[in-house]
Scaffold this active site. Structure first.
Site, PDB file in Angstrom:
ATOM      1  CG  LEU A 359      -1.873  -1.134   1.419  1.00 32.01           C
ATOM      2  CD1 LEU A 359      -2.868  -0.810   2.513  1.00 32.01           C
ATOM      3  CD2 LEU A 359      -2.591  -1.493   0.144  1.00 32.01           C
ATOM      4  CB  CYS A 360       0.766   4.157  -2.164  1.00 32.72           C
ATOM      5  SG  CYS A 360       2.096   5.140  -2.836  1.00 32.72           S
ATOM      6  CB  THR A 361      -0.100   4.637   3.432  1.00 36.78           C
ATOM      7  OG1 THR A 361       0.052   5.010   4.811  1.00 36.78           O
ATOM      8  CG2 THR A 361      -0.643   3.220   3.389  1.00 36.78           C
ATOM      9  CG  LEU A 399      -4.211   2.046  -1.859  1.00 36.89           C
ATOM     10  CD1 LEU A 399      -3.145   1.958  -0.787  1.00 36.89           C
ATOM     11  CD2 LEU A 399      -3.565   2.510  -3.160  1.00 36.89           C
TER      12      LEU A 399
END
Ligand SMILES: *Cc1c(COP(=O)(O)O)cnc(C)c1O
Length: 410
Positions: A359-361, A399
């Site tokens: 995930l882009c976090t 996402l």
């Protein structure tokens, strides 16, 4: 390097491969077809249930708190292993009944029950653990409209807390239950309104590893149940004593020995007040029963270095296993037990690595500077303690990645 929590004692390796319920992790992935994958070993649950029955007084029944893991095949197996289910939504109620649990042994707690959930509960004959006077009025009105006698218990917000508990659910102002000083009046009102009053539900907290605190809380819970029942002037058919047994998650956590808890509980039950002489008693557990049975298997997609730090990027993440990222019920992020499933037992590399999800976090961290064997693309990472509050307690929609697979074995 940062330490990780202890791997539960049920897991071993063979030829460098992690075994789950005697099966190699890689073959389980092959059987399921893909990663990320939750594997639940019912053999572990069976041992926990047996340990509980060996330690606890025989008059006590064991309920499973479905919200810990509502996977239907697991529920079906649980229905044959425990004495009752506690559910916390209309959806869980449906699953509990589909799993074959007798409605007479299902109770439904939780704030904010909608009218349609109360209708489903009353029609199916399960016990509603009432969270407020307002909910009690709605339940009585609905039951009258449907010509039924509702089975209603009162959930009490106790005037004490489970010390050392990870999540406090009692003591002070709470959205759960009716304050202890108003609970007897509500029970009396229910009886006068013609309901089948089922007794008390007193849940003081969860995730405790301190046996002394649990013993103290159980004694206080029984004393409160006696005091409230005296005030009502009636014997409660059932007193649900809550649960709160924890499992080790983090470095330094020590496994709970439940035998002294059972011995202490047997003594206080033996000496209980006269008004409770004819009552039945239950304990409700979620995490302690199923938490250790689950392993989350996720594949390494990429290994990359940034400013001297190695990142192992996997195809899973916090969208399936939020708790391991430290964003569910903990204040400070600490490492869950983690291993390379296909290099099980190999010695760790010199440099620690950080295992991150896809995930882009920056929150999506599954292992922070952990000591693992040298990891390569295609390896399988195993995250332990994935049997409770995993798949169903994580933001799967975040996402747009696929849902995890789940596989029951044992
Ligand atoms: C969540 C919950 C449980 C289960 O707690 P665990 O820590 O998983 O054992 C039991 N009872 C109630 C009322 C709950 O809300």
């Amino acid at each position: 390097m940062k330490p990780m929590g202890p791997i539960p004692p049920f897991f071993t390796g063979e030829g460098g491969m992690l075994l789950i319920g005697g099966c190699g992790a890689a073959s389980l992935v092959e059987e399921a077809g893909d990663t990320p994958l939750f594997v639940y070993d019912m053999g572990v649950v069976q041992r926990q249930v047996q340990d509980w029955r060996d330690a606890m007084p025989s008059m006590l029944s064991l309920h499973y708190a479905v919200k810990a893991n509502p996977y239907p095949p697991l529920l079906q197996r649980m229905a044959g292993m425990v004495d009752g289910f506690d559910v916390a939504s209309g959806g869980e109620l449906g699953r509990a009944l589909e799993a074959g649990m007798d409605p007479a042994h299902v109770s439904f707690a939780g704030p904010g029950k909608r009218d349609d959930e109360l209708i489903a509960a009353i029609d199916s004959g399960v016990t509603i653990n009432l969270e407020s006077e307002g909910e009690a009025r709605r339940a009585i009105t609905i039951a009258r409209q449907r010509g039924r006698t509702p089975r209603l218990a009162v959930r009490v917000n106790p005037d004490f807390d489970l010390k050392g508990s990870g999540m406090r659910m009692g003591g002070g102002a709470k959205p759960f239950g009716v304050d202890a000083d108003r609970a007897a009046a509500l029970a009396r009102w229910l009886i006068d309104a013609g309901a089948d009053w089922r007794g008390w539900h007193i849940f003081a907290g969860s995730q405790a590893l301190d046996a002394a605190a649990l013993i103290e809380t159980q004694a206080a819970t029984l004393a409160l149940a006696a005091r409230l029942s005296d005030a009502v002037g009636a014997t409660p058919p059932l007193v649900n004593l809550g649960g709160g047994f924890g499992i080790p998650h983090f470095p330094g956590d020590v496994r709970l020995d439940i035998r002294p808890i059972g011995e202490a509980l047997a003594r206080v039950l033996e000496a209980r007040a006269d008004i409770l002489a004819g009552s039945a008693f239950a304990m409700e557990l979620g995490r302690w029963l199923v938490g250790e049975c689950g392993v989350y298997l996720t594949r390494v997609v990429d290994v990359k270095v940034s400013q001297g730090e190695t990142f192992v990027v996997v195809d899973g993440g916090l969208h399936h296993q939020l708790a391991a990222s430290g964003n569910f019920g903990t204040v400070v992020r600490r490492n869950y037990p983690i291993a390379v499933a296909n290099r099980y037992g190999e010695s760790p590399a010199e440099q620690p690595v950080t295992v991150v999800g896809c995930l882009c976090t920056p929150m999506d961290k599954l292992g922070d500077k952990v000591a693992l064997p040298t990891v390569e693309e295609g390896d399988l990472i195993a995250l332990f303690l994935a049997g409770a509050y995993g798949a169903s307690a994580s933001p799967a929609a975040f996402l747009g990645h696929p849902n995890p697979l789940e596989l029951l074995i044992g």
